[in-house]
Design a protein around this motif. Structure first.
Motif, PDB file in Angstrom:
ATOM      1  N   SER A  30      30.970 -83.057 -48.857  1.00 50.78           N
ATOM      2  CA  SER A  30      31.428 -81.924 -47.859  1.00 50.78           C
ATOM      3  C   SER A  30      33.002 -81.719 -48.106  1.00 50.78           C
ATOM      4  CB  SER A  30      31.044 -82.123 -46.466  1.00 50.78           C
ATOM      5  OG  SER A  30      31.575 -83.338 -45.786  1.00 50.78           O
TER       6      SER A  30
ATOM      7  N   ARG B  17      33.779 -79.346 -50.611  1.00 49.53           N
ATOM      8  CA  ARG B  17      33.195 -78.105 -50.520  1.00 49.53           C
ATOM      9  C   ARG B  17      34.109 -76.782 -50.492  1.00 49.53           C
ATOM     10  NH1 ARG B  17      28.002 -78.285 -50.814  1.00 49.53           N
ATOM     11  NH2 ARG B  17      27.494 -76.319 -50.281  1.00 49.53           N
ATOM     12  N   HIS B  18      35.162 -76.966 -50.296  1.00 46.92           N
ATOM     13  CA  HIS B  18      36.370 -75.996 -50.400  1.00 46.92           C
ATOM     14  C   HIS B  18      37.452 -76.476 -51.229  1.00 46.92           C
ATOM     15  CE1 HIS B  18      34.496 -72.700 -47.830  1.00 46.92           C
ATOM     16  NE2 HIS B  18      33.930 -73.738 -47.392  1.00 46.92           N
TER      17      HIS B  18
ATOM     18  N   THR C 247      32.013 -69.959 -56.977  1.00 48.01           N
ATOM     19  CA  THR C 247      30.960 -70.554 -56.247  1.00 48.01           C
ATOM     20  C   THR C 247      30.083 -71.132 -57.074  1.00 48.01           C
ATOM     21  OG1 THR C 247      31.072 -68.663 -54.667  1.00 48.01           O
ATOM     22  CG2 THR C 247      29.293 -70.194 -54.561  1.00 48.01           C
TER      23      THR C 247
ATOM     24  N   SER D  67      25.575 -75.484 -55.754  1.00 44.62           N
ATOM     25  CA  SER D  67      25.530 -76.203 -54.497  1.00 44.62           C
ATOM     26  C   SER D  67      26.161 -75.804 -53.323  1.00 44.62           C
ATOM     27  CB  SER D  67      25.961 -77.758 -54.667  1.00 44.62           C
ATOM     28  OG  SER D  67      27.250 -77.768 -55.065  1.00 44.62           O
TER      29      SER D  67
ATOM     30  N   GLU E 189      29.578 -75.070 -53.289  1.00 49.41           N
ATOM     31  CA  GLU E 189      30.915 -75.410 -53.278  1.00 49.41           C
ATOM     32  C   GLU E 189      31.603 -74.061 -53.485  1.00 49.41           C
ATOM     33  OE1 GLU E 189      32.392 -79.117 -55.384  1.00 49.41           O
ATOM     34  OE2 GLU E 189      30.464 -78.683 -56.323  1.00 49.41           O
TER      35      GLU E 189
END
Length: 544
Positions: A8, A11-12, A133, A136, A138
């Motif tokens: 996680s 994720r950004h 994007t 998954s 991300e």
């Protein structure tokens, strides 16, 4: 699935550049931006490993038809000489090992996300950055987007109604399973006889129980001569490294050979024939790419060279019915992709091989047991192999939801008209760079490494220019793009290539706009034009 899928913390993410794809172009692009420009960059690939085309196309018989010693990176003599090829035209497993060698030598894996598909890329006009994007979830924020998605990487897999009902095994050559697919003794059908189909057919004919080949468009062929390489041969080609650096980027097709046989009209019939025979015996693509340029422009020259190849094919096929289905008569040699082959024609003489023409009696559907033709004839199979080609040049990008300025969609725009600026950028999509995209030689008419390296270097130099001059955005003007498309079309329309139906023209994809996908003005000429644009401070490109 790799761990990055569930991490996680990733994720950004904010990056300077995102590279899509880790084939020949993607690996070099990652290296250039990271190691030479010092950018924070990551590459993404749907595959589990590097290789691009040479990862996915692991079908039986897949191999180079560029000589291995020129299908090479030339930016590093150490990298070039650190790898030795076993033969002139190596097979897929050896090519994949070579690209893994490159990734390891340049320490690229730490900045690659495998098993990751880019689903969308949206340009934010307020921040002047791209939001990327993945499948998954991300989300990556990046200044530059560089697509190295390949020119033949969007396979046409859903071709016939009923494919999902087939009880046996159905595979597309461009998505061949990584584990072995056992064909021994099986009833096999192959649909398609382009360059890929030919490699498959000639390779599996001897091991399958029965093989039925469904042919719509016959192909001209050239017999491949593929000698093994020992230490002496390897030393000889490695000694030519500097020669290749100086010559390959400036030849017409990025190969080691060029059109040096004089003008067709200046030679006697005997002299022309002697040239053709000599080149034919060489067993490479030279007959297509470096015999007589007039065959691309003049009908009479095209017909004479085409008939030369037809005679060679008739002598091997012998059977009039085979000749009728397998030898082209309605288009000229070289206006389609010309495959190299090894005993391909002889495969049809085997008792377990049957040729089925579907030119006037097309395949209607796939059935649970096999396939059915328009006239109701059915064939039962254990395995169906689709060698049905690709949505070339544009398909890999239109399968990603790419949105530029004002919410424009690349898929929508290219569904109406395929336009780029030198195959390097597209008007309306700032800071997005493309390799292997339409309207550059790298789309089809080039020794791929020669052209992809040139594009990667141009893109890297352009980004370096922006950073040096404290600029953040670059985009081709509409006028510059229109001028390039007009130039591209003017050259293309003078050739016989645009008079035929082939994937070069997008003819294999229903509804695809008709335009020669590849720039046909020559690799050296294209490079010169790209260099001139850069030398003039990227003239024709809006910068801020």
């Amino acid at each position: 699935m790799s761990g990055n899928k569930t991490n996680s913390a990733r994720r950004h993410e904010s990056l300077d550049a995102v590279v899509i794809g880790t084939g020949v172009a993607g690996l070099y692009q990652l290296y250039k931006l990271r190691d030479e420009l010092g950018l924070k960059v990551k590459a993404f690939d749907a595959a589990t490993g590097v290789g691009g085309t040479w990862y996915w196309n692991r079908y039986p018989g897949a191999r180079f038809d560029s000589e291995a010693y020129i299908y090479q990176y030339l930016f590093s003599e150490e990298l070039y000489k650190g790898w030795s090829w076993s033969e002139r035209f190596p097979g897929q497993p050896e090519i994949e090992r070579w690209l893994n060698y490159v990734a390891d030598k340049l320490d690229l894996r730490k900045d690659i996300r495998f098993s990751t598909t880019i689903t969308s890329a949206v340009y934010n006009e307020a921040t002047q950055r791209w939001t990327i994007t993945t499948d998954s979830g991300e989300v990556i924020d990046t200044q530059f987007l560089i697509t190295c998605t390949g020119m033949l990487s969007a396979p046409l897999t859903s071709v016939f109604p009923g494919q999902e009902t087939f009880k046996g095994k159905l595979v597309h050559t461009g998505r061949w399973p990584k584990g072995d697919l056992d064909l021994a003794g099986k009833r096999v059908g192959v649909v398609g006889n382009g360059a890929t189909g030919i490699q498959v057919i000639q390779t599996i004919a001897g091991e399958v129980g029965s093989l039925k080949v469904f042919v719509r468009t016959p192909q001209y062929i050239i017999p491949m001569k593929n000698p093994k390489y020992g230490p002496k041969e390897v030393e000889a080609y490695k000694a030519r490294f500097k020669e290749f650096c100086e010559t390959l980027p400036h030849s017409f097709t990025g190969f080691e050979y060029d059109f040096t046989n004089g003008n067709w009209k200046d030679l006697t019939s005997e002299q022309r024939h002697a040239v053709l025979e000599k080149i034919w015996d060489e067993g490479s693509l030279r007959l297509w790419l470096a015999s007589f340029a007039e065959m691309f422009f003049e009908e009479d020259v095209s017909e004479e060279i085409s008939e030369f190849v037809r005679r060679k094919m008739r002598a091997r096929l012998k059977d009039p019915k085979l000749c009728e289905t397998l030898i082209p008569t309605d288009y000229g040699f070289g206006t389609h992709r010309v495959p190299l082959e090894t005993n391909y024609l002889e495969a049809y003489h085997q008792p377990n091989v049957e040729l089925v023409s579907v030119k006037t009696n097309p395949i209607e559907r796939i059935t649970p047991a096999g396939l059915e033709l328009a006239d109701g004839t059915t064939y039962d199979f254990d395995v169906i192999i689709l060698a049905t080609g690709f949505d070339a040049g544009s398909g890999a990008l239109t399968r990603i939801d790419i949105r530029g300025r004002d919410g424009r969609s690349l898929k929508d725009e290219w569904s109406r008209d395929i336009r780029t600026t030198m195959g390097l950028q597209v008007h309306g999509y700032p800071n997005m760079f493309t390799t292997g995209a339409p309207l550059a030689p790298s789309t089809a008419l080039c020794n791929m490494t020669t052209c992809l390296q040139q594009q990667v270097e141009w893109i890297s130099d352009c980004i370096g220019y922006l950073r040096k001059n404290e600029l953040s955005v670059i985009e081709p003007t509409r006028e510059a793009q229109d001028a390039w498309v007009a130039h591209h079309d003017e050259i293309a329309s003078a050739t016989l290539v645009t008079k035929t139906h082939s994937w070069y023209m997008g003819s294999n994809v229903e509804g695809k706009p008709r335009r020669l996908l590849s720039y046909i003005g020559g690799v050296g000429t294209y490079r010169k034009k790209c260099d001139e644009v850069a030398a003039a401070g990227y003239q024709g490109f809006a910068k801020q």
